[in-house]
Design a protein around this motif. Structure first.
Motif, PDB file in Angstrom:
ATOM      1  N   PHE A  16       0.840  -1.204   0.000  1.00 33.30           N
ATOM      2  CA  PHE A  16       0.000   0.000   0.000  1.00 33.30           C
ATOM      3  C   PHE A  16       0.877   1.257   0.000  1.00 33.30           C
ATOM      4  CE2 PHE A  16      -2.406   3.299   2.296  1.00 33.30           C
ATOM      5  CZ  PHE A  16      -3.439   3.469   1.390  1.00 33.30           C
ATOM      6  N   LEU A  17       1.939   1.241   0.814  1.00 36.05           N
ATOM      7  CA  LEU A  17       2.860   2.375   0.839  1.00 36.05           C
ATOM      8  C   LEU A  17       3.481   2.588  -0.542  1.00 36.05           C
ATOM      9  CD1 LEU A  17       4.592   4.523   2.340  1.00 36.05           C
ATOM     10  CD2 LEU A  17       6.221   2.689   2.783  1.00 36.05           C
ATOM     11  N   ALA A  18       3.894   1.510  -1.200  1.00 34.86           N
ATOM     12  CA  ALA A  18       4.489   1.619  -2.531  1.00 34.86           C
ATOM     13  C   ALA A  18       3.494   2.203  -3.530  1.00 34.86           C
ATOM     14  CB  ALA A  18       4.977   0.246  -3.007  1.00 34.86           C
ATOM     15  N   ILE A  19       2.254   1.776  -3.450  1.00 38.45           N
ATOM     16  CA  ILE A  19       1.217   2.289  -4.354  1.00 38.45           C
ATOM     17  C   ILE A  19       0.992   3.784  -4.137  1.00 38.45           C
ATOM     18  CG2 ILE A  19      -1.262   2.197  -4.906  1.00 38.45           C
ATOM     19  CD1 ILE A  19      -1.062  -0.857  -4.215  1.00 38.45           C
ATOM     20  N   MET A  20       0.851   4.175  -2.873  1.00 37.85           N
ATOM     21  CA  MET A  20       0.606   5.586  -2.566  1.00 37.85           C
ATOM     22  C   MET A  20       1.814   6.447  -2.939  1.00 37.85           C
ATOM     23  SD  MET A  20      -2.454   5.476  -1.710  1.00 37.85           S
ATOM     24  CE  MET A  20      -2.696   7.170  -1.233  1.00 37.85           C
ATOM     25  N   LEU A  21       3.005   5.942  -2.632  1.00 36.73           N
ATOM     26  CA  LEU A  21       4.215   6.681  -2.974  1.00 36.73           C
ATOM     27  C   LEU A  21       4.358   6.791  -4.494  1.00 36.73           C
ATOM     28  CD1 LEU A  21       6.653   8.054  -1.683  1.00 36.73           C
ATOM     29  CD2 LEU A  21       7.829   5.850  -1.772  1.00 36.73           C
ATOM     30  N   GLY A  22       4.032   5.705  -5.191  1.00 44.23           N
ATOM     31  CA  GLY A  22       4.085   5.734  -6.646  1.00 44.23           C
ATOM     32  C   GLY A  22       3.171   6.805  -7.232  1.00 44.23           C
ATOM     33  N   ALA A  23       1.952   6.868  -6.730  1.00 44.11           N
ATOM     34  CA  ALA A  23       1.005   7.875  -7.227  1.00 44.11           C
ATOM     35  C   ALA A  23       1.464   9.287  -6.852  1.00 44.11           C
ATOM     36  CB  ALA A  23      -0.387   7.605  -6.660  1.00 44.11           C
ATOM     37  N   PHE A  24       1.925   9.449  -5.631  1.00 42.58           N
ATOM     38  CA  PHE A  24       2.359  10.760  -5.143  1.00 42.58           C
ATOM     39  C   PHE A  24       3.526  11.296  -5.973  1.00 42.58           C
ATOM     40  CE2 PHE A  24       4.929  13.439  -2.323  1.00 42.58           C
ATOM     41  CZ  PHE A  24       3.982  14.376  -1.923  1.00 42.58           C
ATOM     42  N   LEU A  25       4.523  10.442  -6.186  1.00 48.38           N
ATOM     43  CA  LEU A  25       5.697  10.882  -6.944  1.00 48.38           C
ATOM     44  C   LEU A  25       5.399  10.977  -8.432  1.00 48.38           C
ATOM     45  CD1 LEU A  25       8.477   8.888  -5.083  1.00 48.38           C
ATOM     46  CD2 LEU A  25       7.966  11.337  -4.908  1.00 48.38           C
ATOM     47  N   ARG A  26       4.592  10.063  -8.949  1.00 53.67           N
ATOM     48  CA  ARG A  26       4.253  10.076 -10.375  1.00 53.67           C
ATOM     49  C   ARG A  26       3.508  11.349 -10.743  1.00 53.67           C
ATOM     50  NH1 ARG A  26       2.664  11.188 -14.562  1.00 53.67           N
ATOM     51  NH2 ARG A  26       2.000   9.936 -16.311  1.00 53.67           N
ATOM     52  N   ASN A  27       2.568  11.735  -9.894  1.00 56.54           N
ATOM     53  CA  ASN A  27       1.710  12.885 -10.193  1.00 56.54           C
ATOM     54  C   ASN A  27       2.279  14.202  -9.679  1.00 56.54           C
ATOM     55  OD1 ASN A  27      -0.145  11.082 -11.291  1.00 56.54           O
ATOM     56  ND2 ASN A  27      -1.215  10.845  -9.351  1.00 56.54           N
ATOM     57  N   ARG A  28       3.385  14.135  -8.939  1.00 58.36           N
ATOM     58  CA  ARG A  28       3.968  15.339  -8.305  1.00 58.36           C
ATOM     59  C   ARG A  28       2.897  16.040  -7.469  1.00 58.36           C
ATOM     60  NH1 ARG A  28       6.538  15.079 -13.482  1.00 58.36           N
ATOM     61  NH2 ARG A  28       4.924  16.270 -14.484  1.00 58.36           N
ATOM     62  N   GLU A  29       2.306  15.279  -6.557  1.00 51.51           N
ATOM     63  CA  GLU A  29       1.149  15.773  -5.813  1.00 51.51           C
ATOM     64  C   GLU A  29       1.480  16.848  -4.786  1.00 51.51           C
ATOM     65  OE1 GLU A  29      -1.395  12.592  -4.512  1.00 51.51           O
ATOM     66  OE2 GLU A  29      -1.627  11.852  -6.551  1.00 51.51           O
ATOM     67  N   THR A  31       2.608  19.627  -5.803  1.00 51.91           N
ATOM     68  CA  THR A  31       2.340  20.844  -6.561  1.00 51.91           C
ATOM     69  C   THR A  31       0.831  20.984  -6.751  1.00 51.91           C
ATOM     70  OG1 THR A  31       2.362  19.788  -8.746  1.00 51.91           O
ATOM     71  CG2 THR A  31       4.501  20.503  -7.848  1.00 51.91           C
ATOM     72  N   PRO A  32       0.343  22.199  -6.950  1.00 49.69           N
ATOM     73  CA  PRO A  32      -1.099  22.363  -7.189  1.00 49.69           C
ATOM     74  C   PRO A  32      -1.593  21.564  -8.404  1.00 49.69           C
ATOM     75  CG  PRO A  32      -0.105  24.492  -6.724  1.00 49.69           C
ATOM     76  CD  PRO A  32       1.020  23.496  -6.839  1.00 49.69           C
ATOM     77  N   GLU A  33      -0.798  21.563  -9.489  1.00 50.35           N
ATOM     78  CA  GLU A  33      -1.203  20.827 -10.691  1.00 50.35           C
ATOM     79  C   GLU A  33      -1.198  19.318 -10.429  1.00 50.35           C
ATOM     80  OE1 GLU A  33       1.551  22.896 -10.710  1.00 50.35           O
ATOM     81  OE2 GLU A  33       0.522  24.669 -11.453  1.00 50.35           O
ATOM     82  N   GLY A  34      -0.193  18.867  -9.706  1.00 49.61           N
ATOM     83  CA  GLY A  34      -0.093  17.442  -9.396  1.00 49.61           C
ATOM     84  C   GLY A  34      -1.197  16.975  -8.476  1.00 49.61           C
ATOM     85  N   LEU A  35      -1.540  17.795  -7.497  1.00 49.87           N
ATOM     86  CA  LEU A  35      -2.640  17.447  -6.595  1.00 49.87           C
ATOM     87  C   LEU A  35      -3.948  17.384  -7.367  1.00 49.87           C
ATOM     88  CD1 LEU A  35      -3.562  16.809  -3.746  1.00 49.87           C
ATOM     89  CD2 LEU A  35      -3.817  19.269  -3.354  1.00 49.87           C
ATOM     90  N   LYS A  36      -4.138  18.343  -8.271  1.00 55.22           N
ATOM     91  CA  LYS A  36      -5.346  18.336  -9.103  1.00 55.22           C
ATOM     92  C   LYS A  36      -5.390  17.061  -9.948  1.00 55.22           C
ATOM     93  CE  LYS A  36      -7.792  20.991 -12.618  1.00 55.22           C
ATOM     94  NZ  LYS A  36      -7.758  22.159 -13.505  1.00 55.22           N
ATOM     95  N   ALA A  37      -4.248  16.674 -10.528  1.00 58.76           N
ATOM     96  CA  ALA A  37      -4.188  15.447 -11.338  1.00 58.76           C
ATOM     97  C   ALA A  37      -4.458  14.222 -10.467  1.00 58.76           C
ATOM     98  CB  ALA A  37      -2.823  15.321 -12.014  1.00 58.76           C
ATOM     99  N   GLY A  38      -3.883  14.197  -9.259  1.00 58.59           N
ATOM    100  CA  GLY A  38      -4.074  13.067  -8.359  1.00 58.59           C
ATOM    101  C   GLY A  38      -5.501  12.892  -7.902  1.00 58.59           C
ATOM    102  N   LEU A  39      -6.231  13.984  -7.812  1.00 62.75           N
ATOM    103  CA  LEU A  39      -7.626  13.934  -7.374  1.00 62.75           C
ATOM    104  C   LEU A  39      -8.599  13.789  -8.544  1.00 62.75           C
ATOM    105  CD1 LEU A  39      -7.510  16.691  -4.602  1.00 62.75           C
ATOM    106  CD2 LEU A  39      -7.523  14.202  -4.294  1.00 62.75           C
TER     107      LEU A  39
END
Length: 131
Positions: A16-29, A31-39
């Motif tokens: 689960f940590l790997a999945i969340m970290l993967g999404a966080f780093l992949r989307n650059r969450e 940053t405002p743009e990355g958080l928007k993409a992640g959501l």
């Protein structure tokens, strides 16, 4: 709970940590743009950075590893071989703990070596089940 089942829980949490970290780093969450993409529905993601791509691939590899590990661990538990399979499961778990940061840092040969140690842990479990 047996040590083997505890390792199933810990490996699931690590995945689960790997999945969340993967999404966080992949989307650059961060940053405002990355958080928007992640959501969002992630239909139009920007290209991943090298670190983001490695994090995404490490997460996918963690899922694949979990798919192999859990059936072996549960079979060992149900077959009464939990104690015998615990050493292999422990080797597998600690290899996975090491694998994630090594993959994120980008150390290619060491990553493959640690992956092979994890596979050896799975093989140890299989050998106890087939003995």
């Amino acid at each position: 709970m047996t040590p083997l089942l505890s390792l199933v829980v810990y490996t699931t949490l690590l995945t689960f940590l790997a999945i969340m970290l993967g999404a966080f780093l992949r989307n650059r969450e961060w940053t405002p743009e990355g958080l928007k993409a992640g959501l969002s529905n992630r239909d139009e993601l920007p290209e991943a950075t090298p670190l983001g791509g490695r994090a995404e691939r490490a997460a996918a590899n963690s899922i694949e590893a979990l798919i192999l590990f859990v059936p072996l661990a549960l079979t060992a538990q149900l077959a009464g071989s939990a104690e015998a399979a615990t050493l292999g499961a422990t080797v597998f778990f600690w290899a996975r703990v090491a694998y994630l940061p090594i993959y994120l840092i980008g150390i290619p040969y060491l990553r493959s070596l640690v992956w092979a140690v994890g596979v050896a842990g799975l093989a140890m479990m299989v050998s106890k089940l087939l003995a």
